[in-house]
Design an enzyme around this catalytic site. Sequence first.
Site, PDB file in Angstrom:
ATOM      1  N   LYS A   1     -31.236 -43.577-108.090  1.00 29.82           N
ATOM      2  CA  LYS A   1     -31.810 -44.741-108.758  1.00 29.82           C
ATOM      3  C   LYS A   1     -30.851 -45.932-108.711  1.00 29.82           C
ATOM      4  CE  LYS A   1     -35.691 -42.824-109.680  1.00 29.82           C
ATOM      5  NZ  LYS A   1     -36.901 -43.263-108.959  1.00 29.82           N
TER       6      LYS A   1
ATOM      7  N   SER B   1     -34.476 -46.656-112.712  1.00 34.23           N
ATOM      8  CA  SER B   1     -34.262 -45.987-114.002  1.00 34.23           C
ATOM      9  C   SER B   1     -33.078 -46.631-114.691  1.00 34.23           C
ATOM     10  CB  SER B   1     -33.987 -44.496-113.764  1.00 34.23           C
ATOM     11  OG  SER B   1     -33.449 -43.867-114.911  1.00 34.23           O
TER      12      SER B   1
ATOM     13  N   TYR C   1     -30.007 -37.585-109.076  1.00 32.64           N
ATOM     14  CA  TYR C   1     -31.134 -38.435-109.487  1.00 32.64           C
ATOM     15  C   TYR C   1     -30.642 -39.817-109.885  1.00 32.64           C
ATOM     16  CZ  TYR C   1     -34.953 -40.319-112.272  1.00 32.64           C
ATOM     17  OH  TYR C   1     -35.926 -41.150-112.789  1.00 32.64           O
TER      18      TYR C   1
END
Length: 274
Positions: A161, A144, A157
């Site tokens: 990533k 991401s 999160y």
Amino acid sequence: MNTYTGGNSRTRALVTGASSGIGAAIARELATLGFDLVLTARRRAALDEVAAMCQGVNVEIVTADLGKPDAARMLWDKATANGPIDILINNAGFGYFRRFDEVDWARDAELVQLNMTSLVALARCFVDAHKASTRPAYVVNIASTGAYQSVPNMALYAASKAFVRNFSEALHDEHHGTPLSVTCICPGGTDTAFHAASGGGSYSWIADASTKSAEFVAHASIRAMLRRQRTVVPGLFNKLSCFGMRFVTRRFASRLSTYVLGKPRLMLPNRQEA
């Protein structure tokens, strides 16, 4: 495990998180290139729908929840039962848009398992399977743009990533000059169910302007894979944003991400893979 019989391609690709979003779009992109598929996710009905759209190739379905310990090894054994896997697309993952202390630890543990541990486990299975092979082999790990800075309200999160990005780039460099190539894809905002499922807030015009379709990301991902590229950020606006992070302080970048993503919604829906 069901098989949808189509063409007779000799190259097989395993796509995780293939029931929707980027994973489903990558499956369709690979099918147009004639690659046989093994599709996996938790939702069988959704996988059936994706498989039906992948015409002209052989499609196998393996339902699995990679948020559970040991699921990756069991998935690999089932995926390779009918032949070797030549392409691994590590797409499965989820995130939430909340303060770290507002989410139950069991959910965080599942995120760590799915976004990192299962990804590493599948990568290890794939690399071990290709150590003595002279056939071209490809790994695509979906990270991401959040891998380029800390992201308040998506702390775990974005950190997961960043791990995926660093892990992927190291594997790419380790296997430079060999038949095995590892590519990291860092999409920005993508028009999928991920944002609603994560409890995303009211995004700024910057986020809206940089949002791409799942098909755009899928096409960029497979093109980068076949070119054996190291890391790719799909979309010009996203490329410029990630490039610009090197010219500002990390604190400023973190604050900027807060502005871009807005505030979380009140309710946090159930987990959605993406």
